[in-house]
Design a protein around this motif. Structure first.
Motif, PDB file in Angstrom:
ATOM      1  N   ASP A 224      16.962  21.982  30.376  1.00 38.28           N
ATOM      2  CA  ASP A 224      18.085  21.383  29.665  1.00 38.28           C
ATOM      3  C   ASP A 224      19.432  21.841  30.227  1.00 38.28           C
ATOM      4  OD1 ASP A 224      18.690  19.919  26.843  1.00 38.28           O
ATOM      5  OD2 ASP A 224      20.119  21.546  27.159  1.00 38.28           O
ATOM      6  N   THR A 225      19.542  23.124  30.515  1.00 37.94           N
ATOM      7  CA  THR A 225      20.806  23.672  31.020  1.00 37.94           C
ATOM      8  C   THR A 225      21.212  23.018  32.329  1.00 37.94           C
ATOM      9  OG1 THR A 225      20.327  25.805  29.981  1.00 37.94           O
ATOM     10  CG2 THR A 225      21.985  25.791  31.718  1.00 37.94           C
ATOM     11  N   LYS A 226      20.272  22.892  33.228  1.00 37.09           N
ATOM     12  CA  LYS A 226      20.578  22.298  34.529  1.00 37.09           C
ATOM     13  C   LYS A 226      20.848  20.790  34.403  1.00 37.09           C
ATOM     14  CE  LYS A 226      18.482  25.676  37.660  1.00 37.09           C
ATOM     15  NZ  LYS A 226      18.558  26.790  36.740  1.00 37.09           N
ATOM     16  N   ASN A 228      22.394  19.362  31.890  1.00 38.27           N
ATOM     17  CA  ASN A 228      23.782  19.265  31.434  1.00 38.27           C
ATOM     18  C   ASN A 228      24.775  19.621  32.528  1.00 38.27           C
ATOM     19  OD1 ASN A 228      24.123  18.554  28.433  1.00 38.27           O
ATOM     20  ND2 ASN A 228      22.369  19.960  28.419  1.00 38.27           N
ATOM     21  N   SER A 229      24.381  20.539  33.400  1.00 34.94           N
ATOM     22  CA  SER A 229      25.238  20.896  34.525  1.00 34.94           C
ATOM     23  C   SER A 229      25.445  19.700  35.458  1.00 34.94           C
ATOM     24  CB  SER A 229      24.625  22.068  35.292  1.00 34.94           C
ATOM     25  OG  SER A 229      25.403  22.401  36.410  1.00 34.94           O
ATOM     26  N   THR A 251      20.978  16.131  24.687  1.00 34.85           N
ATOM     27  CA  THR A 251      21.069  15.923  26.138  1.00 34.85           C
ATOM     28  C   THR A 251      20.566  14.530  26.511  1.00 34.85           C
ATOM     29  OG1 THR A 251      20.703  18.293  26.476  1.00 34.85           O
ATOM     30  CG2 THR A 251      20.404  16.863  28.381  1.00 34.85           C
TER      31      THR A 251
END
Length: 714
Positions: A224-226, A228-229, A251
């Motif tokens: 998820d973090t990547k 959004n990046s 997301t």
């Protein structure tokens, strides 16, 4: 006494058989001692001596035999001897003398697609990709056939989503090292597609540039973090993200609002298994990856590497390993970034040989836990990791006289063995002193490859002694598919990076402005061979800057040939500027001298063609400066101390002294400095991911301070 004499003669013969001059005095002393003490006591003493001698004979270390004389580790191409360009080639590949270079080791493994399948055969479908769910759980494994099936299904699924097979299709991957990374890579190769890695330290702007530049519509993403990046500055060409792990509904909605579809990896694999699109294997000449280098100037450059480039590189390294080449029973821990070619080549070589690769859990601070769980037999390493191990050991022994004495004795003993070609981890000193260090790396290491940056000689020697395994050091670049040179079996002398690999030849070119001349065996390292890249993607101008008409890649590094045919990297050609009086300045050389000052944490040396002198921005060492200020009774925070004229004079005087000691000329010494309290970092955009200075960004960032220093010097 007859039995005693007979036993002693046998013992003496066994010692003499060892051929060690160190035992000569011991033999004489024992004979005198036995004559003195006589029968009973002598027999008892001799029993212990004989037992110790027999034990030593049974377990005595065998020196490692070099594959050829260590005083002649490379050869000259015959037609070039005595010519203006002295070209040196490997002794591991006889055809190199005729200007030919290795492209592959096995007829059934000329591409990365074929080499993975070869690994499946030679390992008899052995363990391939390993991972674990937590630090409390053991590694679990995918076999080669399971990995191949999943990769084929994934590749088929990508085709079903609309991607066209062939080397004109590029797919991105944004993830830490994990089994899915390799599955994506092999999925791409099933259909001749090209892998483009992304990584965290590139930053959002650079990632967006790469996606747009490579015209990628699909990127496979870890979490998820990547996701959004990537969505932060998503280019219009991006249409699909395929994620390995679950992501948040928010997301999904964010991507949907931007016209980007998010799919699960498992769903794409299932789609591919149902459609079963026929594979389209690549040719050796097809591009397999475009590896974007972070660079110190401008936008990232995409290095185009073919299957032949990568296979040639890893084949040459395996040849250079000699008797220690990779085997199907080898195990490796994957923790260096797969986005970089050193790790990619190491893993690809493991798969070609049928070895197993386990992936760390993602926290480099707990790397030792992963090592202990996996117990690897081979590993790549970088100086940063080895320096940390060395510093930890030094920290443990400092303050304890006994520990320090034992450590120094152990190191001297192991180093003496190393000079005789003996490598082992079963000596008395290994059990007493180095066992903890070895167990920290799993306890089973037999081969370590070090690269990516220079390693201090004392650290390299320590690692060789402490680990008791073969440690080879290499030099290379992304443009040369990682390695260009590599140290060889039996050469344990530090301070060089070995002879050329069998996939290339090397020559040194004159660097007049730095007074390096090829006739003196010094100059810019130039490489040509089957490992040299095809050029920078969509950038012929940048390609022409580094590849000349003869096909030689100019690395920008300055090397020096050692008398034994090995290469030593001594300087860097880039970032040279000329002062107004015509003098050339090599800022990195000056920075490497100033950094020796105990007061200097980081330094950026700057000069301009319209100025007659150079200046510097210095980040002082926080602890040293605070300690000095406290002793001198100077109050204030670190920021306040950086504005203190007395501290500025202290630091500048020490820098100038270090410059004089190193032989800097007057025009090479800074005439003013500015003290900055905040370190240069990747996060503030002043360092590359490999911790090199971004000189244009540093110049722009400190423009007001640089102008102020020059105005005062006018």
């Amino acid at each position: 006494m007859f039995g005693l004499d007979l036993l002693w003669n046998a013992t003496r013969t066994s010692w003499e058989f060892l051929g060690k001059m160190d035992y000569a005095n011991l033999v004489d002393e024992m004979e005198q001692y036995l004559q003195y003490i006589g029968g009973g006591a002598g027999a008892l003493a001799l029993t212990g001596v004989a037992a110790a001698s027999a034990l030593y004979l049974a377990s005595r270390p065998v020196p490692q035999r070099p594959l050829f004389p260590l005083d002649a580790q490379c050869v000259l191409e015959p037609e070039e001897q005595g010519g203006p360009d002295v070209i040196r080639v490997s002794r591991f590949y006889k055809d190199a003398k005729e200007g030919k270079f290795v492209s592959y080791l096995y007829a059934d493994a000329k591409t990365l697609y074929e080499s993975f399948r070869r690994g499946s055969k030679v390992s008899n479908n052995g363990p391939c990709l390993g991972w674990r769910e937590s630090y409390q759980k053991p590694f679990q494994w995918l076999t080669y056939d399971e990995a191949l099936l999943r990769a084929r299904n994934l590749g088929s699924g990508l085709v079903s989503l609309g991607l066209q097979p062939g080397p004109s299709t590029m797919i991105g991957i944004y993830s830490i090292n994990c089994p899915e990374w390799i599955l994506v890579e092999q999925a791409a190769y099933c259909y001749s597609m090209v892998i483009v890695p992304l990584y965290d330290t590139l930053g959002a702007d650079a990632c967006a540039f790469i996606i747009r530049h490579a015209e990628m519509s699909v990127i496979l993403v870890e979490d998820d973090t990547k996701c959004n990046s990537l969505l932060e500055k998503s280019p219009r060409c991006l249409k699909k993200l395929i994620v390995f792990k679950d992501i948040r509904p928010a997301t999904l909605q964010r991507a949907r609002n931007m016209g980007i579809e998010i799919l699960k990896l498992a769903d794409v694999e299932l789609l591919g298994s149902k459609n079963s699109n026929p594979e389209v294997p690549p040719k050796p000449s097809d591009v397999c990856t475009v590896c974007y280098t972070s660079g110190t100037t401008g936008q990232p450059k995409g290095v185009m590497l073919t299957h032949e480039n990568v296979v040639a590189s890893m084949s040459a390294v395996i040849l250079q390993f000699g008797d220690h080449k990779l085997r199907s029973d080898d195990v490796m821990l994957s923790f260096l970034p797969l986005a970089h070619m050193m790790e990619r080549c190491c893993e690809s070589a493991m798969y070609m040989q049928g070895g197993a690769v386990g992936f760390y859990l993602g926290d480099v601070r707990r790397l030792s836990d992963d090592m202990k769980a996996l117990k690897p037999t081979v590993t790549p390493a970088v100086p940063r990791l080895l320096n940390r191990i060395y510093d930890k050991v030094q920290s443990d022994i400092n303050g304890n006289c006994v520990k320090k004495m034992l450590f120094n004795m152990a190191l001297r003993s192991k180093e003496a063995e190393l000079k005789r070609g003996i490598l082992r981890k079963n000596s008395f000193w290994d059990m007493l002193v180095f066992k903890k260090v070895q167990e920290g790396m799993g306890g089973r290491l037999r081969l370590m490859l070090v690269g990516s940056a220079p390693l201090a000689e004392n650290v390299l020697t320590f690692i060789r002694c402490a680990m008791g395994c073969v440690v080879v050091e290499g030099y290379g670049q992304t443009e040369c598919c990682a390695p260009v040179t590599l140290t060889i079996q039996g050469d344990h002398v530090p301070g060089h990076v070995g002879p050329p690999l069998a996939c290339c030849c090397i020559k040194l070119a004159d660097v007049p402005e730095m007074e390096y001349w090829a006739r003196n065996n010094q100059g810019e390292v130039c490489v040509k061979g089957t490992n040299v890249f095809q050029g920078y993607f969509k950038d012929p101008d940048k390609t022409e800057e580094v590849v000349d008409e003869g096909g030689w890649h100019h690395t920008g590094d300055v090397g020096m040939w050692q008398p034994n045919g090995t290469l030593k990297i001594i300087d860097r050609r880039k970032h040279i500027f000329k002062l107004s009086q015509g003098e050339y300045i090599v800022p990195e050389k000056i920075e490497n001298i100033y950094i020796r000052s105990q007061y200097v944490g980081q330094v950026f040396v700057h000069g301009e063609s319209l100025k007659s002198c150079i200046v510097a921005v210095v980040v002082p060492d926080v602890d040293v400066i605070k300690c000095w200020a406290q002793e001198m009774g100077i109050p204030g925070t670190f920021s306040v101390l950086c504005n203190n004229s007395e501290i500025k004079r202290l630091i500048m005087d020490d820098m100038i002294a270090k410059g004089k000691e190193a032989g800097l000329k007057s025009f090479e010494q800074v005439k003013d400095i500015y003290l900055h309290p905040d370190p240069f970092s990747v996060q503030n955009g002043l360092l590359t991911p490999t911790l090199k200075s971004k000189r244009p960004q540093l110049k722009a960032y400190f423009k007001p301070q640089i102008e102020d220093m020059y105005s005062k010097l006018a």
